[in-house]
Design a protein around this motif. Structure first.
Motif, PDB file in Angstrom:
ATOM      1  N   ARG A   8       1.146  -1.058   0.354  1.00 18.80           N
ATOM      2  CA  ARG A   8      -0.127  -0.023  -0.069  1.00 18.80           C
ATOM      3  C   ARG A   8       0.847   1.076  -0.076  1.00 18.80           C
ATOM      4  O   ARG A   8       0.112   2.203  -0.568  1.00 18.80           O
ATOM      5  CB  ARG A   8      -0.975   0.373   1.629  1.00 18.80           C
ATOM      6  CG  ARG A   8      -2.475  -0.961   0.832  1.00 18.80           C
ATOM      7  CD  ARG A   8      -2.782  -0.658   2.123  1.00 18.80           C
ATOM      8  NE  ARG A   8      -2.619  -0.773   3.346  1.00 18.80           N
ATOM      9  CZ  ARG A   8      -3.082  -2.433   3.917  1.00 18.80           C
ATOM     10  NH1 ARG A   8      -3.269  -2.736   3.764  1.00 18.80           N
ATOM     11  NH2 ARG A   8      -2.289  -2.071   5.023  1.00 18.80           N
ATOM     12  N   GLN A   9       1.956   1.571   0.311  1.00 17.76           N
ATOM     13  CA  GLN A   9       3.082   2.970   0.735  1.00 17.76           C
ATOM     14  C   GLN A   9       4.117   2.412  -0.844  1.00 17.76           C
ATOM     15  O   GLN A   9       4.398   3.168  -1.159  1.00 17.76           O
ATOM     16  CB  GLN A   9       4.054   1.797   1.371  1.00 17.76           C
ATOM     17  CG  GLN A   9       3.196   1.989   3.127  1.00 17.76           C
ATOM     18  CD  GLN A   9       4.158   1.868   3.885  1.00 17.76           C
ATOM     19  OE1 GLN A   9       4.903   1.888   3.930  1.00 17.76           O
ATOM     20  NE2 GLN A   9       3.507   2.140   5.905  1.00 17.76           N
ATOM     21  N   VAL A  10       3.442   1.508  -1.287  1.00 16.40           N
ATOM     22  CA  VAL A  10       4.180   1.641  -2.714  1.00 16.40           C
ATOM     23  C   VAL A  10       3.843   3.127  -3.431  1.00 16.40           C
ATOM     24  O   VAL A  10       3.091   3.993  -3.367  1.00 16.40           O
ATOM     25  CB  VAL A  10       4.162   0.984  -3.799  1.00 16.40           C
ATOM     26  CG1 VAL A  10       4.204   1.360  -5.238  1.00 16.40           C
ATOM     27  CG2 VAL A  10       4.221  -0.079  -3.697  1.00 16.40           C
ATOM     28  N   LYS A  11       5.209   4.179  -3.652  1.00 17.60           N
ATOM     29  CA  LYS A  11       5.002   5.795  -4.050  1.00 17.60           C
ATOM     30  C   LYS A  11       4.257   5.743  -5.758  1.00 17.60           C
ATOM     31  O   LYS A  11       5.014   4.706  -6.303  1.00 17.60           O
ATOM     32  CB  LYS A  11       6.945   6.375  -4.240  1.00 17.60           C
ATOM     33  CG  LYS A  11       6.590   7.853  -4.236  1.00 17.60           C
ATOM     34  CD  LYS A  11       7.538   8.090  -3.852  1.00 17.60           C
ATOM     35  CE  LYS A  11       8.283   8.389  -5.350  1.00 17.60           C
ATOM     36  NZ  LYS A  11       9.794   9.450  -5.430  1.00 17.60           N
ATOM     37  N   PRO A  12       3.765   6.583  -6.144  1.00 19.30           N
ATOM     38  CA  PRO A  12       3.040   5.715  -7.698  1.00 19.30           C
ATOM     39  C   PRO A  12       4.672   7.069  -8.159  1.00 19.30           C
ATOM     40  O   PRO A  12       5.448   7.961  -7.609  1.00 19.30           O
ATOM     41  CB  PRO A  12       2.063   7.410  -7.070  1.00 19.30           C
ATOM     42  CG  PRO A  12       2.130   7.859  -5.774  1.00 19.30           C
ATOM     43  CD  PRO A  12       2.869   7.176  -4.984  1.00 19.30           C
ATOM     44  N   LYS A  13       4.116   6.807  -9.250  1.00 14.93           N
ATOM     45  CA  LYS A  13       5.455   7.530 -10.264  1.00 14.93           C
ATOM     46  C   LYS A  13       5.255   8.940 -10.393  1.00 14.93           C
ATOM     47  O   LYS A  13       3.775   9.128 -10.407  1.00 14.93           O
ATOM     48  CB  LYS A  13       5.694   6.387 -11.840  1.00 14.93           C
ATOM     49  CG  LYS A  13       5.849   5.496 -11.423  1.00 14.93           C
ATOM     50  CD  LYS A  13       6.085   4.477 -12.959  1.00 14.93           C
ATOM     51  CE  LYS A  13       6.421   3.367 -13.125  1.00 14.93           C
ATOM     52  NZ  LYS A  13       6.461   2.522 -14.541  1.00 14.93           N
ATOM     53  N   ASN A  14       5.936  10.322 -10.694  1.00 15.83           N
ATOM     54  CA  ASN A  14       6.270  10.850 -11.063  1.00 15.83           C
ATOM     55  C   ASN A  14       5.800  11.154 -12.278  1.00 15.83           C
ATOM     56  O   ASN A  14       6.305  10.421 -13.053  1.00 15.83           O
ATOM     57  CB  ASN A  14       7.411  12.092  -9.796  1.00 15.83           C
ATOM     58  CG  ASN A  14       8.655  11.256 -10.794  1.00 15.83           C
ATOM     59  OD1 ASN A  14       8.423  11.155 -12.229  1.00 15.83           O
ATOM     60  ND2 ASN A  14       9.887  11.666 -10.117  1.00 15.83           N
ATOM     61  N   SER A  15       5.733  12.581 -13.214  1.00 22.50           N
ATOM     62  CA  SER A  15       5.400  12.908 -14.268  1.00 22.50           C
ATOM     63  C   SER A  15       6.762  12.528 -15.532  1.00 22.50           C
ATOM     64  O   SER A  15       7.006  12.199 -16.499  1.00 22.50           O
ATOM     65  CB  SER A  15       4.842  14.367 -14.668  1.00 22.50           C
ATOM     66  OG  SER A  15       6.138  15.094 -13.835  1.00 22.50           O
ATOM     67  N   LEU A  16       7.577  12.858 -14.433  1.00 20.72           N
ATOM     68  CA  LEU A  16       8.979  12.304 -15.751  1.00 20.72           C
ATOM     69  C   LEU A  16       9.167  10.910 -15.389  1.00 20.72           C
ATOM     70  O   LEU A  16       9.269  10.145 -17.552  1.00 20.72           O
ATOM     71  CB  LEU A  16      10.375  13.041 -14.697  1.00 20.72           C
ATOM     72  CG  LEU A  16      11.646  11.946 -15.283  1.00 20.72           C
ATOM     73  CD1 LEU A  16      11.677  12.468 -17.130  1.00 20.72           C
ATOM     74  CD2 LEU A  16      12.611  12.720 -14.835  1.00 20.72           C
ATOM     75  N   GLU A  17       8.545   9.942 -14.508  1.00 17.85           N
ATOM     76  CA  GLU A  17       8.451   8.579 -14.420  1.00 17.85           C
ATOM     77  C   GLU A  17       8.327   7.849 -15.518  1.00 17.85           C
ATOM     78  O   GLU A  17       7.809   6.976 -16.250  1.00 17.85           O
ATOM     79  CB  GLU A  17       8.416   8.128 -13.216  1.00 17.85           C
ATOM     80  CG  GLU A  17       9.893   8.162 -12.285  1.00 17.85           C
ATOM     81  CD  GLU A  17       9.447   7.767 -10.772  1.00 17.85           C
ATOM     82  OE1 GLU A  17      10.471   7.294 -10.344  1.00 17.85           O
ATOM     83  OE2 GLU A  17       8.680   8.290 -10.461  1.00 17.85           O
ATOM     84  N   ASP A  58       7.807   6.087 -19.424  1.00 19.13           N
ATOM     85  CA  ASP A  58       7.924   4.411 -19.404  1.00 19.13           C
ATOM     86  C   ASP A  58       7.600   4.350 -20.706  1.00 19.13           C
ATOM     87  O   ASP A  58       7.106   3.536 -21.326  1.00 19.13           O
ATOM     88  CB  ASP A  58       7.109   4.419 -18.194  1.00 19.13           C
ATOM     89  CG  ASP A  58       7.555   3.379 -16.367  1.00 19.13           C
ATOM     90  OD1 ASP A  58       8.163   3.333 -17.260  1.00 19.13           O
ATOM     91  OD2 ASP A  58       6.788   3.900 -16.417  1.00 19.13           O
ATOM     92  N   GLU A  59       6.687   5.533 -21.084  1.00 19.05           N
ATOM     93  CA  GLU A  59       6.063   5.688 -22.886  1.00 19.05           C
ATOM     94  C   GLU A  59       7.042   6.160 -23.561  1.00 19.05           C
ATOM     95  O   GLU A  59       6.806   5.692 -25.079  1.00 19.05           O
ATOM     96  CB  GLU A  59       5.265   6.721 -22.228  1.00 19.05           C
ATOM     97  CG  GLU A  59       3.915   6.570 -21.492  1.00 19.05           C
ATOM     98  CD  GLU A  59       3.036   7.501 -21.283  1.00 19.05           C
ATOM     99  OE1 GLU A  59       2.864   8.300 -22.118  1.00 19.05           O
ATOM    100  OE2 GLU A  59       1.826   7.236 -20.988  1.00 19.05           O
TER     101      GLU A  59
END
Length: 73
Positions: A47-56, A60-61
């Motif tokens: 549950r504590q996994v940090k969401p990806k920021n916009s650069l990440e 990915d894309e």
């Protein structure tokens, strides 16, 4: 996430049965509740996994973009 919650519920039931069968102070009872605690800790960690920021997300894309290059030293 519901899969781990199902596992937690199954382990809780097994722990209750172990404690009823062998007694609350038995090693089997303690081990069964330890298994429950380990699963709960894993669920908490997930549950504590940090969401990806916009650069990440961008990298990915667009893994070949200049901003996303990773250099080995």
């Amino acid at each position: 996430m519901s899969n781990i919650q199902d596992q937690i519920e199954q382990e809780r039931e097994l722990a209750r049965r172990a404690c009823e069968t062998t007694g609350d102070n038995s090693a089997e009872c303690a081990a069964a509740w330890d298994a429950v605690e380990e699963l709960q800790a894993e669920a908490s960690h997930k549950r504590q996994v940090k969401p990806k920021n916009s650069l990440e997300m961008y990298c990915d894309e667009n893994p070949d973009a200049a901003e996303c290059r990773v250099y080995d030293e």
